[in-house]
Every structure is written in structure tokens, then in C-alpha cells.
Design a protein around this motif. Structure first.
Motif, PDB file in Angstrom:
ATOM      1  N   ARG A  96      28.544  -3.904  23.951  1.00 55.21           N
ATOM      2  CA  ARG A  96      28.325  -4.906  24.983  1.00 55.21           C
ATOM      3  C   ARG A  96      27.960  -4.220  26.292  1.00 55.21           C
ATOM      4  NH1 ARG A  96      31.332  -9.903  24.057  1.00 55.21           N
ATOM      5  NH2 ARG A  96      32.253  -9.786  26.148  1.00 55.21           N
ATOM      6  N   THR A  97      27.540  -5.019  27.284  1.00 51.36           N
ATOM      7  CA  THR A  97      27.115  -4.488  28.575  1.00 51.36           C
ATOM      8  C   THR A  97      28.015  -5.059  29.667  1.00 51.36           C
ATOM      9  OG1 THR A  97      24.831  -4.449  27.759  1.00 51.36           O
ATOM     10  CG2 THR A  97      25.161  -4.165  30.127  1.00 51.36           C
ATOM     11  N   PRO A  98      29.039  -4.319  30.067  1.00 49.97           N
ATOM     12  CA  PRO A  98      29.998  -4.843  31.039  1.00 49.97           C
ATOM     13  C   PRO A  98      29.438  -4.877  32.452  1.00 49.97           C
ATOM     14  CG  PRO A  98      30.483  -2.554  30.558  1.00 49.97           C
ATOM     15  CD  PRO A  98      29.361  -2.954  29.631  1.00 49.97           C
ATOM     16  N   ASN A  99      30.122  -5.627  33.305  1.00 48.72           N
ATOM     17  CA  ASN A  99      29.768  -5.662  34.720  1.00 48.72           C
ATOM     18  C   ASN A  99      30.994  -5.222  35.521  1.00 48.72           C
ATOM     19  OD1 ASN A  99      29.112  -6.399  37.414  1.00 48.72           O
ATOM     20  ND2 ASN A  99      27.610  -7.856  36.635  1.00 48.72           N
ATOM     21  N   GLY A 277      20.332 -20.602  24.709  1.00 52.91           N
ATOM     22  CA  GLY A 277      21.689 -20.915  25.137  1.00 52.91           C
ATOM     23  C   GLY A 277      22.624 -19.761  24.879  1.00 52.91           C
ATOM     24  N   LEU A 278      23.903 -19.984  25.191  1.00 50.03           N
ATOM     25  CA  LEU A 278      24.913 -18.946  24.981  1.00 50.03           C
ATOM     26  C   LEU A 278      26.289 -19.581  24.937  1.00 50.03           C
ATOM     27  CD1 LEU A 278      26.494 -18.474  27.925  1.00 50.03           C
ATOM     28  CD2 LEU A 278      24.346 -17.339  28.476  1.00 50.03           C
ATOM     29  N   ARG A 279      27.227 -18.785  24.460  1.00 50.82           N
ATOM     30  CA  ARG A 279      28.637 -19.155  24.523  1.00 50.82           C
ATOM     31  C   ARG A 279      29.379 -18.055  25.264  1.00 50.82           C
ATOM     32  NH1 ARG A 279      27.321 -20.580  19.020  1.00 50.82           N
ATOM     33  NH2 ARG A 279      27.140 -22.861  18.854  1.00 50.82           N
ATOM     34  N   ALA A 331      22.649 -10.598  28.003  1.00 56.90           N
ATOM     35  CA  ALA A 331      23.378  -9.533  27.317  1.00 56.90           C
ATOM     36  C   ALA A 331      24.861  -9.874  27.202  1.00 56.90           C
ATOM     37  CB  ALA A 331      23.214  -8.204  28.056  1.00 56.90           C
ATOM     38  N   PRO A 332      25.430  -9.818  26.015  1.00 59.55           N
ATOM     39  CA  PRO A 332      26.875  -9.995  25.875  1.00 59.55           C
ATOM     40  C   PRO A 332      27.629  -8.982  26.730  1.00 59.55           C
ATOM     41  CG  PRO A 332      25.810 -10.119  23.723  1.00 59.55           C
ATOM     42  CD  PRO A 332      24.755  -9.674  24.698  1.00 59.55           C
ATOM     43  N   GLY A 333      28.678  -9.474  27.392  1.00 63.98           N
ATOM     44  CA  GLY A 333      29.443  -8.631  28.301  1.00 63.98           C
ATOM     45  C   GLY A 333      29.109  -8.879  29.754  1.00 63.98           C
ATOM     46  N   GLN A 334      27.900  -9.361  30.011  1.00 66.42           N
ATOM     47  CA  GLN A 334      27.512  -9.730  31.368  1.00 66.42           C
ATOM     48  C   GLN A 334      28.084 -11.120  31.697  1.00 66.42           C
ATOM     49  OE1 GLN A 334      25.083  -8.009  33.852  1.00 66.42           O
ATOM     50  NE2 GLN A 334      26.339  -6.516  32.759  1.00 66.42           N
ATOM     51  N   SER A 335      27.797 -11.603  32.892  1.00 63.81           N
ATOM     52  CA  SER A 335      28.347 -12.890  33.337  1.00 63.81           C
ATOM     53  C   SER A 335      27.286 -13.979  33.310  1.00 63.81           C
ATOM     54  CB  SER A 335      28.883 -12.774  34.767  1.00 63.81           C
ATOM     55  OG  SER A 335      29.958 -11.874  34.837  1.00 63.81           O
ATOM     56  N   ILE A 350      29.688 -13.568  28.960  1.00 61.52           N
ATOM     57  CA  ILE A 350      28.813 -13.918  27.842  1.00 61.52           C
ATOM     58  C   ILE A 350      29.301 -13.243  26.558  1.00 61.52           C
ATOM     59  CG2 ILE A 350      26.468 -13.790  26.925  1.00 61.52           C
ATOM     60  CD1 ILE A 350      25.492 -13.704  29.861  1.00 61.52           C
ATOM     61  N   ASP A 351      29.471 -14.045  25.508  1.00 65.63           N
ATOM     62  CA  ASP A 351      29.919 -13.521  24.215  1.00 65.63           C
ATOM     63  C   ASP A 351      28.848 -13.594  23.133  1.00 65.63           C
ATOM     64  OD1 ASP A 351      32.479 -12.730  24.932  1.00 65.63           O
ATOM     65  OD2 ASP A 351      33.345 -14.689  24.532  1.00 65.63           O
ATOM     66  N   GLU A 352      28.196 -14.744  23.046  1.00 67.70           N
ATOM     67  CA  GLU A 352      27.259 -14.991  21.946  1.00 67.70           C
ATOM     68  C   GLU A 352      25.967 -15.580  22.482  1.00 67.70           C
ATOM     69  OE1 GLU A 352      26.955 -17.745  17.868  1.00 67.70           O
ATOM     70  OE2 GLU A 352      28.795 -17.727  19.067  1.00 67.70           O
ATOM     71  N   ILE A 353      24.850 -15.065  21.983  1.00 72.61           N
ATOM     72  CA  ILE A 353      23.534 -15.548  22.403  1.00 72.61           C
ATOM     73  C   ILE A 353      22.966 -16.479  21.339  1.00 72.61           C
ATOM     74  CG2 ILE A 353      21.248 -14.880  23.197  1.00 72.61           C
ATOM     75  CD1 ILE A 353      23.586 -13.780  24.883  1.00 72.61           C
ATOM     76  N   LEU A 354      22.422 -17.608  21.792  1.00 66.27           N
ATOM     77  CA  LEU A 354      21.723 -18.537  20.895  1.00 66.27           C
ATOM     78  C   LEU A 354      20.232 -18.294  21.079  1.00 66.27           C
ATOM     79  CD1 LEU A 354      23.833 -21.723  21.747  1.00 66.27           C
ATOM     80  CD2 LEU A 354      24.250 -20.022  19.952  1.00 66.27           C
TER      81      LEU A 354
END
Length: 358
Positions: A96-99, A277-279, A331-335, A350-354
Motif C-alpha cells: 500500500r501507499t501510506p500518507n 469508485g472505492l471503499r 492508491a490503497p493506503g492514501q486518503s 482507501i482500501d479497495e479500488i473499484l
């Protein structure tokens, strides 16, 4: 006279924030957080653009002297390591890509330091962020180019009344001019870099010191299943990054998915990286979220790009966001941060990308 603790990094923004509050009649106390142990201090000494360097501490001390306010240095190394550095390493190791700026605001500046301010008998904590708080709502800064509200979504709603952003109504050029007029030594200091604890920008090597498996080579597959080659460790990549190591297909390829357990990258052409979208998780609301679906503007990275979306809050701090227009490569891990005009409604990790195309 209300007492306020001002977080002074040694930069021009926090120095002017302290000056403005003193002009308004507050009893101002300056504080600079030290994020490094004594053994690590020599490392940060040479990176003047780091917001937490020894040079930054000295500039903050000099600015406080010019303003005639007390200044203290407080050891925040333990909380910084626990909530920022450890998270940074573990997130990259998970693909993941943290912030880290968001994490620092959430757990260090606006929680740990706020509690420190209250223990000192201060009524408020102030920082040099470009944002505004009005009537209990977090708003974008007047200077949209410098706006930092994207990084502030995790501030707890109940704490907004104790936080001040004195420069939120000023443009950056105006802040520097005020600093020159006041004779502040920080007036011409350059902007601090994004990741203060990795001054050379080599994230992968930093992560590898704590999590060597994150640089374990692995396979690279096209999303259609073809094996294209090998990569040099998942910590070197983020979703949306162009992959230079593989080619021969006559098209530029970008990272679309990172699977940490198998150390696998999946890549695709650019047109396949648009998300509908995203979850997300760890949602923090700065307003009462409406029940069911509601409309908002969503930002998935710092900057002016926001897209009209429909959003719903789910149980357990989860949210779902559906974009009216596809966004490229979240990117998962970002906000993901939600806005209603200039007002920040809340945000989540962000956890999951649609994806639009799989």
C-alpha cells in the motif's frame, strides 16, 4: 487572556502564525517537537528542508526570541515512531501507499500535542497549516494553491474548537511579506519536504531497513494473465507508477495491483487504470453523515482535482464512494477526502479500488 500553544517547525508559516496570535492578544507559547532520539540527531542535522531537523529547531527558537515568546522543545520521538514510522513501513510492506503527513496530523499534532497543550493550561493549539475553522467546520484555505485541508480530515470533530489556523486567510506571498516586516529569521526559509524522515526520497531503502522482505523480487503479470518479467520488490512501487522493467508489448504499462503475500505486481495500459469508485476504512466525520447515499466531491490525492461522487457511510467506520466521472489510479493506503464546496465533510483511508476495466 487566552493561552495558546503554537507548534513551531522552524518554517515561515508557523512563525507567522505565532506572530499573528500575539498581535491578537493571546498569551503565546512556542513549542517544537523533536522526532528523533539523541542517537539519530546527527542524521537530521544535514537536511535543512526537513520540518523536524535540528536546524528547524534552531530557527524556531530564533523566531520565538524575535517575537518575545517562550519556546520549548518537546520529545515526541516515541509517539512519532509508533504511529508514523511503523505505519509507513508496514503499509509499504503490505503493498500500500501510506500518507505519513496524515498520520502525523492525526496522532501526533492534533492528538498527542493537543493533549500536551491542555496539560500546560492552554486553551488552544495552533499550527501553520493552510486551512480554516469556522463555526465548528473545517474549511479549505483562502489560498487554494496552498490549501492543506486534504491532510487534516482525521482531526476529531470534538477537537475543532480547540484548534487555530491563523494563516488560513492569507496567501503564501502575504505570509512571507509579514515575516520580512517582522524581521523573522524564517522569512526566506524554503518549503519543508513531504517526508521529513526520508530526506533523500529513497522510500524503498528506508522500508527495507525494517522490513527486508519488502524488497524481495517477484513476478510481474499483465492483468490478462501473461507473465512479463520480474520486479525488484513491492516497496519500490505504487499504484499508477509506470513500470520500466518490462516492455516489448508496444505500450506503456502501469502498476494496477500489488499483492504483498505473493510479492506479485499486476500491470496494465493506462486506460485500464481508471476507477469508478472505492471503499475505505477508518472514516472520520466532521459533520453528521446523512443516512443512505448522499452527494459530495471526492479528492483521492492532494491537489485541486475533485470529482462529484455519491457516498454512503457503512458500519464499522467503512465508507463507499462512487464517482460520477472515473478517476485515474487511486492508491490503497492514501486518503479519500470528501468536500461540500469549501467545507471538509470527512475522510477515510482507501482500501479497495473499484476499477472501470478489469
Amino acid at each position: 487572556m487566552a493561552r495558546v500553544l503554537v507548534a513551531m517547525s522552524g518554517g515561515v508559516d508557523s512563525s507567522v502564525a505565532a506572530a499573528l496570535l500575539k498581535e491578537r492578544g493571546f498569551e503565546v507559547i512556542g513549542v517544537t517537537m523533536r522526532f528523533w532520539s539523541k542517537e539519530e540527531c546527527d542524521y537530521t542535522r544535514f537536511h535543512e528542508r526537513s520540518c523536524c531537523s535540528l536546524e528547524g529547531i534552531e530557527f524556531a527558537r530564533k523566531a520565538a526570541s524575535v517575537l518575545g515568546i517562550p519556546h520549548y522543545v518537546v520529545n515526541a520521538s516515541e509517539v512519532f515512531r509508533k504511529f508514523v514510522i511503523q505505519d509507513f513501513v508496514s503499509e509499504y510492506a503490505r503493498g500500500r501507499t501510506p500518507n505519513p503527513c496524515v498520520r502525523c496530523n492525526q496522532f501526533v499534532k492534533f492528538r498527542w500535542l493537543l493533549q500536551y497543550a491542555l496539560k500546560l493550561g492552554c486553551e488552544y493549539l495552533a499550527t501553520g497549516h493552510y486551512a480554516r475553522i469556522r463555526e465548528g467546520r473545517l474549511l479549505m484555505a483562502s489560498d487554494r494553491e496552498k490549501d492543506q485541508s486534504y491532510f487534516l480530515w482525521p482531526i476529531r470533530r470534538e477537537d475543532l474548537g480547540r484548534i487555530l489556523f491563523p494563516i488560513g486567510d492569507y496567501r503564501k506571498s502575504e505570509v512571507r511579506e509579514l515575516a520580512r516586516r517582522l524581521g523573522l529569521p524564517t522569512a526566506e526559509r524554503p518549503e519543508s519536504q513531504d517526508i521529513c524522515f526520508i530526506p533523500d526520497g529513497d522510500y524503498a531503502s528506508y522500508v527495507a531497513k525494517f522490513s527486508p522482505e519488502a524488497l524481495k523480487p517477484g513476478p510481474v503479470y499483465h492483468v490478462d494473465g501473461r507473465l512479463l518479467g520480474r520486479h525488484r520488490g513491492i516497496a519500490r512501487y505504487t499504484v499508477g507508477q509506470r513500470l520500466e522493467e518490462v516492455g516489448g508489448l508496444g505500450a506503456r504499462l502501469y502498476v494496477k495491483e500489488i499483492d504483498a503475500p505473493s510479492a506479485t505486481l499486476k500491470v496494465a495500459e493506462r486506460y485500464r487504470l481508471f476507477a469508478v469508485g472505492l471503499r475505505g476504512s477508518e472514516a472520520n466525520w466532521l459533520v453528521d453523515p446523512p443516512s443512505g447515499w448522499f452527494r459530495a466531491e471526492a479528492a483521492v490525492r492532494h491537489g485541486p482535482e475533485r470529482v462529484r461522487s455519491k457516498v454512503r457511510a457503512l458500519e464499522g467506520g467503512q465508507i463507499e464512494v462512487l464517482f460520477f466521472e472515473p478517476i485515474w489510479a487511486p492508491a490503497p493506503g492514501q486518503s479519500v477526502v470528501l468536500y461540500d464546496g469549501e467545507s471538509v465533510l470527512g475522510g477515510a483511508v482507501i482500501d479497495e479500488i473499484l476499477w472501470e476495466r478489469d
